[in-house]
Scaffold this motif. Structure first.
Motif, PDB file in Angstrom:
ATOM      1  N   ALA A  25      41.310  47.707  39.357  1.00  0.00           N
ATOM      2  CA  ALA A  25      42.429  47.128  39.805  1.00  0.00           C
ATOM      3  C   ALA A  25      42.735  45.833  38.927  1.00  0.00           C
ATOM      4  O   ALA A  25      43.937  45.276  38.749  1.00  0.00           O
ATOM      5  CB  ALA A  25      42.374  46.503  41.302  1.00  0.00           C
ATOM      6  N   HIS A  64      56.180  36.566  44.746  1.00  0.00           N
ATOM      7  CA  HIS A  64      57.090  37.066  43.798  1.00  0.00           C
ATOM      8  C   HIS A  64      58.302  36.597  43.293  1.00  0.00           C
ATOM      9  O   HIS A  64      59.062  36.806  42.649  1.00  0.00           O
ATOM     10  CB  HIS A  64      57.441  38.475  44.825  1.00  0.00           C
ATOM     11  N   ILE A  83      37.120  45.893  52.680  1.00  0.00           N
ATOM     12  CA  ILE A  83      37.646  47.105  52.036  1.00  0.00           C
ATOM     13  C   ILE A  83      36.232  47.858  51.434  1.00  0.00           C
ATOM     14  O   ILE A  83      35.908  47.311  50.529  1.00  0.00           O
ATOM     15  CB  ILE A  83      38.706  47.297  51.008  1.00  0.00           C
ATOM     16  N   PRO A  89      53.984  41.084  38.233  1.00  0.00           N
ATOM     17  CA  PRO A  89      54.775  42.476  38.815  1.00  0.00           C
ATOM     18  C   PRO A  89      53.980  42.958  39.884  1.00  0.00           C
ATOM     19  O   PRO A  89      52.810  42.666  40.018  1.00  0.00           O
ATOM     20  CB  PRO A  89      54.904  43.092  37.728  1.00  0.00           C
ATOM     21  N   SER A  90      54.709  43.811  40.824  1.00  0.00           N
ATOM     22  CA  SER A  90      53.822  44.478  41.808  1.00  0.00           C
ATOM     23  C   SER A  90      52.842  45.202  41.305  1.00  0.00           C
ATOM     24  O   SER A  90      52.825  45.915  40.279  1.00  0.00           O
ATOM     25  CB  SER A  90      54.951  45.411  42.603  1.00  0.00           C
ATOM     26  N   GLY A  91      51.803  45.140  42.098  1.00  0.00           N
ATOM     27  CA  GLY A  91      50.499  46.230  41.602  1.00  0.00           C
ATOM     28  C   GLY A  91      49.616  45.585  40.618  1.00  0.00           C
ATOM     29  O   GLY A  91      48.769  46.137  40.187  1.00  0.00           O
ATOM     30  N   CYS A  92      49.899  44.128  40.166  1.00  0.00           N
ATOM     31  CA  CYS A  92      49.199  43.842  38.915  1.00  0.00           C
ATOM     32  C   CYS A  92      47.818  43.193  39.619  1.00  0.00           C
ATOM     33  O   CYS A  92      46.936  42.484  38.940  1.00  0.00           O
ATOM     34  CB  CYS A  92      49.813  42.521  38.340  1.00  0.00           C
ATOM     35  N   GLY A  93      47.703  43.307  40.915  1.00  0.00           N
ATOM     36  CA  GLY A  93      46.289  42.715  41.474  1.00  0.00           C
ATOM     37  C   GLY A  93      46.229  41.377  42.089  1.00  0.00           C
ATOM     38  O   GLY A  93      45.182  40.875  42.197  1.00  0.00           O
ATOM     39  N   LYS A  94      47.359  40.585  42.309  1.00  0.00           N
ATOM     40  CA  LYS A  94      47.570  39.441  42.693  1.00  0.00           C
ATOM     41  C   LYS A  94      46.935  39.444  44.055  1.00  0.00           C
ATOM     42  O   LYS A  94      45.968  38.256  44.256  1.00  0.00           O
ATOM     43  CB  LYS A  94      49.030  38.789  42.981  1.00  0.00           C
ATOM     44  N   SER A  95      46.956  40.104  44.853  1.00  0.00           N
ATOM     45  CA  SER A  95      46.535  40.082  46.217  1.00  0.00           C
ATOM     46  C   SER A  95      44.979  40.429  46.122  1.00  0.00           C
ATOM     47  O   SER A  95      44.148  39.736  46.775  1.00  0.00           O
ATOM     48  CB  SER A  95      47.036  41.127  47.276  1.00  0.00           C
ATOM     49  N   THR A  96      44.650  41.443  45.355  1.00  0.00           N
ATOM     50  CA  THR A  96      43.077  41.547  44.991  1.00  0.00           C
ATOM     51  C   THR A  96      42.573  40.438  44.900  1.00  0.00           C
ATOM     52  O   THR A  96      41.337  40.339  44.996  1.00  0.00           O
ATOM     53  CB  THR A  96      43.166  42.664  44.094  1.00  0.00           C
ATOM     54  N   TYR A 125      38.738  49.534  42.851  1.00  0.00           N
ATOM     55  CA  TYR A 125      38.700  50.083  44.309  1.00  0.00           C
ATOM     56  C   TYR A 125      38.038  51.394  43.855  1.00  0.00           C
ATOM     57  O   TYR A 125      38.754  52.106  43.084  1.00  0.00           O
ATOM     58  CB  TYR A 125      40.301  50.141  44.935  1.00  0.00           C
ATOM     59  N   GLU A 161      51.848  35.654  49.673  1.00  0.00           N
ATOM     60  CA  GLU A 161      53.388  35.774  49.552  1.00  0.00           C
ATOM     61  C   GLU A 161      53.817  35.277  51.180  1.00  0.00           C
ATOM     62  O   GLU A 161      54.378  36.319  51.975  1.00  0.00           O
ATOM     63  CB  GLU A 161      53.914  37.305  49.442  1.00  0.00           C
TER      64      GLU A 161
HETATM   65  N1  LIG Z   1      42.821  48.907  49.826  1.00  0.00           N
HETATM   66  C1  LIG Z   1      43.072  49.407  48.503  1.00  0.00           C
HETATM   67  N2  LIG Z   1      42.313  50.632  48.232  1.00  0.00           N
HETATM   68  C2  LIG Z   1      42.627  51.099  46.852  1.00  0.00           C
HETATM   69  N3  LIG Z   1      43.386  50.426  46.068  1.00  0.00           N
HETATM   70  C3  LIG Z   1      43.886  49.437  46.434  1.00  0.00           C
HETATM   71  C4  LIG Z   1      43.774  48.788  47.708  1.00  0.00           C
HETATM   72  N4  LIG Z   1      44.612  47.746  47.672  1.00  0.00           N
HETATM   73  C5  LIG Z   1      45.284  47.781  46.328  1.00  0.00           C
HETATM   74  N5  LIG Z   1      44.915  48.917  45.812  1.00  0.00           N
HETATM   75  C6  LIG Z   1      45.187  49.151  44.183  1.00  0.00           C
HETATM   76  O1  LIG Z   1      45.004  47.674  43.416  1.00  0.00           O
HETATM   77  C7  LIG Z   1      45.824  47.517  42.658  1.00  0.00           C
HETATM   78  C8  LIG Z   1      46.275  45.925  42.919  1.00  0.00           C
HETATM   79  O2  LIG Z   1      47.009  45.892  44.089  1.00  0.00           O
HETATM   80  P1  LIG Z   1      47.465  44.608  44.752  1.00  0.00           P
HETATM   81  O3  LIG Z   1      47.734  44.796  46.243  1.00  0.00           O
HETATM   82  O4  LIG Z   1      46.242  43.621  44.512  1.00  0.00           O
HETATM   83  O5  LIG Z   1      48.634  44.238  43.912  1.00  0.00           O
HETATM   84  P2  LIG Z   1      49.736  42.924  44.041  1.00  0.00           P
HETATM   85  O6  LIG Z   1      49.752  42.474  42.661  1.00  0.00           O
HETATM   86  O7  LIG Z   1      49.419  42.293  45.287  1.00  0.00           O
HETATM   87  O8  LIG Z   1      50.952  43.873  44.335  1.00  0.00           O
HETATM   88  P3  LIG Z   1      52.140  43.438  45.314  1.00  0.00           P
HETATM   89  O9  LIG Z   1      52.943  42.391  44.625  1.00  0.00           O
HETATM   90  O10 LIG Z   1      52.967  44.782  45.469  1.00  0.00           O
HETATM   91  O11 LIG Z   1      51.530  42.783  46.589  1.00  0.00           O
HETATM   92  C9  LIG Z   1      47.219  48.453  42.830  1.00  0.00           C
HETATM   93  O12 LIG Z   1      47.116  49.454  42.016  1.00  0.00           O
HETATM   94  C10 LIG Z   1      46.836  48.913  44.153  1.00  0.00           C
HETATM   95  O13 LIG Z   1      47.033  50.363  44.220  1.00  0.00           O
END
Ligand SMILES: Nc1ncnc2c1ncn2[C@@H]1O[C@H](COP(=O)(O)OP(=O)(O)OP(=O)(O)O)[C@@H](O)[C@H]1O
Ligand SMILES: [Mg+2]
Lengths: 320, 295
Positions: free
Chosen positions: B56, B238, B94, B75-82, B51, B207
């Motif tokens: 990410a 999760h 985005i 864990p949260s923030g590891c980029g699964k959604s990304t 990003y 999720e």
């Molecule tokens: N739209 C965005 N713009 C900038 N950074 C982003 C954006 N979306 C996610 N990030 C960053 O990318 C990283 C991964 O985010 P992501 O949402 O993929 O994590 P996640 O594993 O899905 O977390 P969670 O389990 O909390 O949903 C995080 O550090 C987050 O801050």
């Protein structure tokens, strides 16, 4: 206390002490909940009084104007008021017919112009424009500032560019519509943007994730969901346009017109506030009475429109 | 291939009781012998997502098999959604997101210059974390996709999709009611039905149960077991038990940190059959995570 529940409680020796401790804790909690420093309460009361004072001042002013106009205009309330045109020969039977029609036509013109333009501009700014580009920021800044520009400026603009100048339409009703449309366009754009922005991004994502194009998403999801907000904004903008006099005076609505107007005819047109202004400036008492009655007439029109806007907003309130 | 076979055999015998459920499911699929033998839907080669200037997800390579449930945990923030959003180009929405590396869908680069993201999303649907029904009737929610895509037989499709999402019996008498009047679990199943109604090949789920109660969650988990005969599913969760219950393969990601620079990014630690991730992980960090020692 019921014996069954009591039986479930382990009978702890020395429970008297825990009971005391518990009641002590309750007292502390009560003190925390009920404590309010006297200064805070006083400040609260003063503030409340000030607010009530301000509100009643505004209300009293408004009510005074309405009552005064109603009392003064009462003799003129009759169907003549809306069915007859102005006449210098017999002022008692004069009415607002050409002005009412003029206002109606003006407003129809404004709606026709402002709805497509305003919504398109709002869709562009909200859905397509890249907010980091300078030209988009410039447009945005302009729209916001234009909403605050005095209406007389729009009148001059209309005179210079629509009545004369490039368009050269002359003093026709359509020119008045265009001028008023320019005047309220920023308001409509702002209200529409607000309504579009209120549609949550998750709706757009859900639609796009199904394979809808951006335009399909806007057309089938975003706009339908935003329509109530947009319409409310349009109605409020229109009520502003109805009350505008200054720009209309500049683009040709100043005449004492006795016949019904047309959009493009060049034998003059008038509007409610303009005719009220005209009547009020005449020496005969009959016309002054008419002016007061006209004020009430206009208030009724405005109230009706605003109530409709409020009803619409409540009726289609979104659940997200 | 034969190597993997040999590797698997003694294990299945050793831990037969624990795996019996999994095996029972797998017996019906052709990948019974070699779990990696079936068709591949996705192949990710060195995929990194950033990003703006912040990374990410770093360097993920994995294959996703057809007609299976693949879980992404971590864990949260590891980029699964990304990572998930890379698979149907939702990241395009985005502006700051950049995808590097290769995402192959049946061998085609999803990010190739000729690829239209709109077409991609027709084939690869997505269900979101929070139920997001459209502010329309239940029927119109499901019918929206078929209508805009010009698919025929809208009513049949709606019914089929609602049945597929185990929702038909609950809503068949109130198809014209607004979808916001449904419970959260029903709304989420409606979103699944909505996705199914356009006949995608893959369904991505981010999720999908995190906003739901245990009973609705169980319904959706049951559903997934049925859906995978028709679709390939990639699910972010999760919930460790959920991953163990519903998925065939599991990928475990972790947040990697560069203390000096203060950067954090997601890294794929291990990707394997779900049974192995949960019973015999190769990486110590996976073991710590799935046994609840960290995270
Ligand atoms: N739209 C965005 N713009 C900038 N950074 C982003 C954006 N979306 C996610 N990030 C960053 O990318 C990283 C991964 O985010 P992501 O949402 O993929 O994590 P996640 O594993 O899905 O977390 P969670 O389990 O909390 O949903 C995080 O550090 C987050 O801050
Ligand atoms: Mg996430």
């Amino acid at each position: 206390m019921k014996p069954q529940t009591a039986g479930n409680q382990p009978a702890v020796p020395g429970s008297e002490r825990t009971r005391l401790a518990a009641s002590g804790a309750r007292a502390v909690t009560l003190a925390q909940l009920s404590h309010q420093p006297r200064g805070d309460r006083l400040r609260g009361t003063i503030f409340m009084t000030l607010i009530l004072f301000a509100v009643s001042l505004a209300l009293i002013g408004l009510v005074a104007i309405i009552v005064q106009a109603a009392v003064k205009g009462a003799p003129a309330f009759s169907t003549d008021l809306i069915t007859n045109g102005p006449s210098t020969i017999n002022p008692e039977q004069s009415g607002f017919r050409p002005a009412l029609l003029g206002t109606l036509y003006l407003i129809i013109g404004v709606i026709v112009l402002v709805v497509p333009l305003g919504i398109s501009a709002a869709v562009y700014l909200e859905e397509y424009a890249d907010g980091t580009r300078w030209w988009n920021r410039l447009i945005e800044l302009n729209v916001q500032n234009l909403a605050g520009v005095p209406s007389i400026i729009y009148g001059i603009l209309g005179l210079a560019f629509i009545v004369r100048g490039p368009l050269d339409l002359g003093f026709i009703l359509a020119a008045g519509s265009m001028t008023l449309a320019l005047l309220v366009l920023p308001t409509v754009i702002l209200a529409s943007r607000e309504a579009i922005r209120a549609v949550p991004p998750s709706i757009r994502e859900g639609s796009l994730a199904l394979g809808a194009t951006q335009w399909q998403t806007i057309r089938r999801q975003v706009l339908p969901a935003a329509i109530p907000g947009v319409v409310t904004g349009v109605i409020l903008a229109i009520s502003r346009a109805i009350g505008e006099t200054a720009p209309l005076l500049l683009v040709g609505a100043a005449t004492f017109v006795t016949f019904s107007p047309t959009f493009f005819g060049d034998n003059g047109y008038t509007a409610l506030p303009v005719l009220i202004f005209n009547y009020a400036a005449r020496p005969q008492d009959e016309f002054r009475v008419l002016a007061a009655a006209g004020v009430i007439l206009m208030l009724i029109v405005l109230l009706a429109m605003n109530s409709f806007a409020i009803w619409l907003r409540n009726r289609y309130e979104q659940q997200w | 291939m034969s190597e993997k076979l040999e590797e698997r055999a003694p294990e299945e015998n050793a831990d037969h009781a624990g795996l019996s459920q999994k095996i029972a499911v797998r017996e019906t699929t052709p990948s019974d012998v070699d779990p990696w033998a079936g068709d591949r839907v996705f192949e990710l080669n060195n995929v990194s997502v950033s990003y703006g200037s912040s990374l990410a997800v770093n360097d993920v390579s994995m294959q996703i098999q057809k007609n299976e449930v693949t879980a992404l945990i971590g864990p949260s923030g590891c980029g699964k959604s990304t990572l998930l959003r890379c698979l149907n180009r939702m990241n395009d929405l985005i502006p700051a997101a950049r995808v590097n590396g290769e995402v192959l869908y049946h061998g085609q680069d999803l990010y190739g210059s000729k690829v239209d993201p709109v077409q991609v999303r027709k084939l690869i649907g997505m269900v979101f974390q929070k139920p997001n029904p459209f502010p329309k009737s239940i029927f119109d929610n499901v019918a929206f996709g078929p209508r805009i895509l010009g698919l025929g037989n809208v009513e049949d499709r709606v019914e089929k999709a609602l049945r597929g999402a185990a929702l038909w019996d609950e809503v068949k008498d109130r198809l014209d009611d607004n979808a916001y009047g449904m419970s959260g679990g029903q709304q989420q199943r409606l979103c699944i039905a909505r996705t199914m109604a356009v006949d995608p090949e893959v369904i991505l789920m981010d999720e999908p149960c995190s906003a739901l109660d245990p009973i609705s969650t169980a319904k959706i988990e049951d559903l997934m077991n049925e859906l995978k005969e028709q679709f390939s599913i990639v699910i972010v969760t999760h919930n460790m038990q959920q991953a163990a219950r519903v998925s065939d393969k599991t990928a475990f990601l972790i947040v990697e940190m560069d203390a000096a620079e203060g950067n954090r990014w997601g890294q794929l630690v291990e990707y394997d059959e779900t049974d192995r991730i949960f019973t015999n992980p190769q990486d110590g960090r996976t073991e710590d995570y799935v046994t609840g020692k960290v995270g």
